[in-house]
Design an enzyme around this catalytic site. Structure first.
Site, PDB file in Angstrom:
ATOM      1  N   ASP A  83      47.042   0.570  74.437  1.00  0.00           N
ATOM      2  CA  ASP A  83      47.039  -0.898  74.456  1.00  0.00           C
ATOM      3  C   ASP A  83      45.642  -1.470  74.640  1.00  0.00           C
ATOM      4  O   ASP A  83      45.237  -2.402  73.942  1.00  0.00           O
ATOM      5  CB  ASP A  83      47.932  -1.420  75.596  1.00  0.00           C
ATOM      6  CG  ASP A  83      49.412  -1.192  75.336  1.00  0.00           C
ATOM      7  OD1 ASP A  83      49.801  -1.111  74.160  1.00  0.00           O
ATOM      8  OD2 ASP A  83      50.165  -1.098  76.323  1.00  0.00           O
ATOM      9  N   LYS A  85      42.766  -0.344  73.986  1.00  0.00           N
ATOM     10  CA  LYS A  85      41.813  -0.077  72.913  1.00  0.00           C
ATOM     11  C   LYS A  85      42.144  -0.816  71.620  1.00  0.00           C
ATOM     12  O   LYS A  85      41.317  -0.871  70.706  1.00  0.00           O
ATOM     13  CB  LYS A  85      41.756   1.430  72.633  1.00  0.00           C
ATOM     14  CG  LYS A  85      41.232   2.245  73.801  1.00  0.00           C
ATOM     15  CD  LYS A  85      41.223   3.735  73.468  1.00  0.00           C
ATOM     16  CE  LYS A  85      40.695   4.561  74.625  1.00  0.00           C
ATOM     17  NZ  LYS A  85      40.711   6.011  74.332  1.00  0.00           N
ATOM     18  N   GLN A  86      43.334  -1.367  71.536  1.00  0.00           N
ATOM     19  CA  GLN A  86      43.780  -1.957  70.282  1.00  0.00           C
ATOM     20  C   GLN A  86      42.993  -3.189  69.829  1.00  0.00           C
ATOM     21  O   GLN A  86      42.617  -3.279  68.648  1.00  0.00           O
ATOM     22  CB  GLN A  86      45.272  -2.307  70.356  1.00  0.00           C
ATOM     23  CG  GLN A  86      46.187  -1.097  70.353  1.00  0.00           C
ATOM     24  CD  GLN A  86      47.658  -1.485  70.379  1.00  0.00           C
ATOM     25  OE1 GLN A  86      48.027  -2.638  70.136  1.00  0.00           O
ATOM     26  NE2 GLN A  86      48.516  -0.515  70.672  1.00  0.00           N
ATOM     27  N   HIS A 108      54.768  -1.323  71.001  1.00  0.00           N
ATOM     28  CA  HIS A 108      54.792  -2.039  72.276  1.00  0.00           C
ATOM     29  C   HIS A 108      54.196  -3.417  72.022  1.00  0.00           C
ATOM     30  O   HIS A 108      53.201  -3.552  71.306  1.00  0.00           O
ATOM     31  CB  HIS A 108      53.992  -1.275  73.330  1.00  0.00           C
ATOM     32  CG  HIS A 108      53.969  -1.903  74.689  1.00  0.00           C
ATOM     33  ND1 HIS A 108      55.068  -2.531  75.249  1.00  0.00           N
ATOM     34  CD2 HIS A 108      52.980  -2.000  75.624  1.00  0.00           C
ATOM     35  CE1 HIS A 108      54.761  -2.979  76.448  1.00  0.00           C
ATOM     36  NE2 HIS A 108      53.497  -2.674  76.703  1.00  0.00           N
ATOM     37  N   GLY A 134      56.880  10.575  72.538  1.00  0.00           N
ATOM     38  CA  GLY A 134      56.688  11.029  71.171  1.00  0.00           C
ATOM     39  C   GLY A 134      57.226  12.419  70.893  1.00  0.00           C
ATOM     40  O   GLY A 134      57.827  12.668  69.842  1.00  0.00           O
ATOM     41  N   SER A 252      77.499  16.162  96.501  1.00  0.00           N
ATOM     42  CA  SER A 252      78.497  16.332  97.559  1.00  0.00           C
ATOM     43  C   SER A 252      78.981  14.977  98.065  1.00  0.00           C
ATOM     44  O   SER A 252      78.307  13.950  97.888  1.00  0.00           O
ATOM     45  CB  SER A 252      77.888  17.119  98.718  1.00  0.00           C
ATOM     46  OG  SER A 252      76.901  16.332  99.375  1.00  0.00           O
TER      47      SER A 252
END
Length: 331
Positions: A83, A85-86, A108, A134, A252
Site C-alpha cells: 500500500d 509504495k503504490q 485492497h 496469496g 472440554s
C-alpha cells in the site's frame, strides 16, 4: 445475506482478447498471475528493472516487463505491491501510460479510499480482494477450488467494469468459491479494523499478556507459551472449520464453561468502547494519515517497535519450542 456470485455468472468473457498486467510478484502477485495464466488469460508481470522477482516470474513461464512498458501494453492493470509504495509508483510508472478505456484494479481499497491515488475519469476502477493469503489463492486454484473474493466497482467509464471484475475473479479462481459485493470504503475500513482490533493487534496483545501474567506468577515460560500461544492455532482452526459453536462442541465442558463465564471479564465494555474509538480513527482518516507520515519520516517508530517486539520473551521461548515440532517448518 448479499448474493454470492459463482462461476457460471462470473465468466463473462470481458477479458477475451485483452491483456492483464500484474504489478508486483509477491504473495498475491504470483498467485494472480499464475492463476490467470492457467485460466488461459493473456498475462504480463510488471516489475522494476533489477527486481529479484524478475527471473522467478520468467522461470514460471510468465512474460515480464517494466511497469511503464506493461501499463502501455495492458488493458487491465492490477496493482499488488505494498500500500505505502503504490502512490509514488503509480504517479511515476502508471499514470503517464494510463489511456482512456483501460481498467485499474486493486486487491485492497486503501489508496483509492483515502485519496492517495486519484485515477483519471476515463478509466474503469475495480476491486478484487481474495479473503486469503496469496499462497492459499494459488494452492486452492491448483486443486480445483478457490478462495472467496470481495469485489467492488469504484468507477465504471466503459459500462463494462463489473463484467471485467467478474471475469478477473473467475480467472484467479475466486468465483469457484464465490464473489461478494462490497465497496472500496467498506472493504478498506473493515479490513483495517479487523487487523488492528482482532486479527493482529488484539490477538497479539492477548497472547503476550496471558504469557506475561503466567510468567509473573512463577509458572514456567514453556508452559505459558503452550497455553497462551501454541494452542491458539488449535482453537482458531476449529472456529475456521465450524464457527464458535463447533469450537465449543470440540473443547472440554470445563473449557466451554470458562469461555462463557470469563470471556466478558477480559473483553469488557471498556475494550468495546476503545474498539469503537479505533473504528472512528479509521473512518476519519487518522490512522491513514499516521501511517503515511510514518513512511514519509523513514519509519523510525515502526522499525523500533518491530525490533522491540522480536525481543519479547514469548518470541524467544517460542522459537526454541517450535524447533521441537517436526511438523512445523515455518522458520
Amino acid at each position: 445475506m448479499k448474493k454470492i456470485y459463482k462461476d457460471s455468472e462470473c465468466k463473462t468473457g470481458a477479458l477475451n482478447n485483452k491483456t492483464v498486467a500484474i504489478v508486483g510478484y509477491g504473495s498475491q502477485g504470483h498467485a494472480h498471475a499464475l492463476n490467470l495464466k492457467d485460466s488461459g488469460y493473456n498475462v504480463i508481470v510488471a516489475l522494476y528493472e533489477g527486481s529479484s522477482s524478475w527471473s522467478v516470474a520468467e522461470k514460471a513461464g510468465l512474460k515480464v516487463m517494466t511497469t511503464p512498458e506493461a501499463t502501455r501494453k495492458a488493458d487491465v492493470i492490477m496493482i499488488l505491491i505494498n500500500d505505502e509504495k503504490q502512490p509514488a509508483m503509480y504517479e511515476k510508472d502508471i499514470l503517464p501510460n494510463l489511456t482512456a478505456g483501460k481498467a485499474l484494479a486493486f486487491a485492497h481499497g486503501f489508496n483509492i479510499h483515502f485519496g492517495r491515488i486519484v485515477p483519471p475519469k476515463d478509466v474503469d476502477v475495480f476491486l478484487i480482494a481474495p479473503k486469503g493469503p496469496g499462497h492459499t489463492v494459488r494452492a486452492e486454484y491448483v486443486i480445483g477450488r478457490g478462495v472467496p473474493c470481495l469485489y467492488a466497482v469504484y468507477q465504471d467509464f466503459t459500462g463494462k467494469c463489473k463484467d471485467i471484475a467478474f471475469d478477473y475473479g473467475h480467472g484467479i479462481g475466486g468465483s469457484r468459491a464465490g464473489l461478494l459485493e462490497t465497496s472500496f470504503r467498506e472493504e478498506t475500513e473493515t479490513d483495517l479494523f479487523g487487523e488492528q482490533c482482532v486479527l493482529c493487534g488484539g490477538v497479539s496483545e492477548l497472547m503476550k499478556t496471558g504469557f506475561e501474567v503466567l510468567c509473573e506468577a512463577g509458572y514456567d515460560p514453556e508452559n505459558a507459551y503452550y497455553e497462551c500461544m501454541h494452542e491458539m492455532k488449535l482453537i482458531v482452526d476449529m472456529v475456521y472449520r465450524g464457527g464458535l459453536t463447533f469450537m465449543r462442541y470440540s473443547v472440554s465442558d470445563t473449557a466451554e464453561y470458562g469461555d462463557y463465564s470469563i470471556g466478558k471479564r477480559i473483553i469488557t465494555d471498556e475494550t468495546k468502547n476503545e474498539m469503537r474509538k479505533v473504528l472512528r480513527e479509521i473512518q476519519d482518516g487518522t490512522f491513514a494519515r499516521n501511517w503515511i507520515l510514518e513512511n514519509q519520516s523513514g519509519r523510525l517508530n515502526f522499525n523500533a517497535r518491530r525490533r522491540i517486539e522480536t525481543e519479547h520473551p514469548i518470541e524467544k521461548v517460542g522459537k526454541d519450542l517450535r524447533a521441537l515440532m517436526s511438523w512445523n517448518t515455518g522458520e
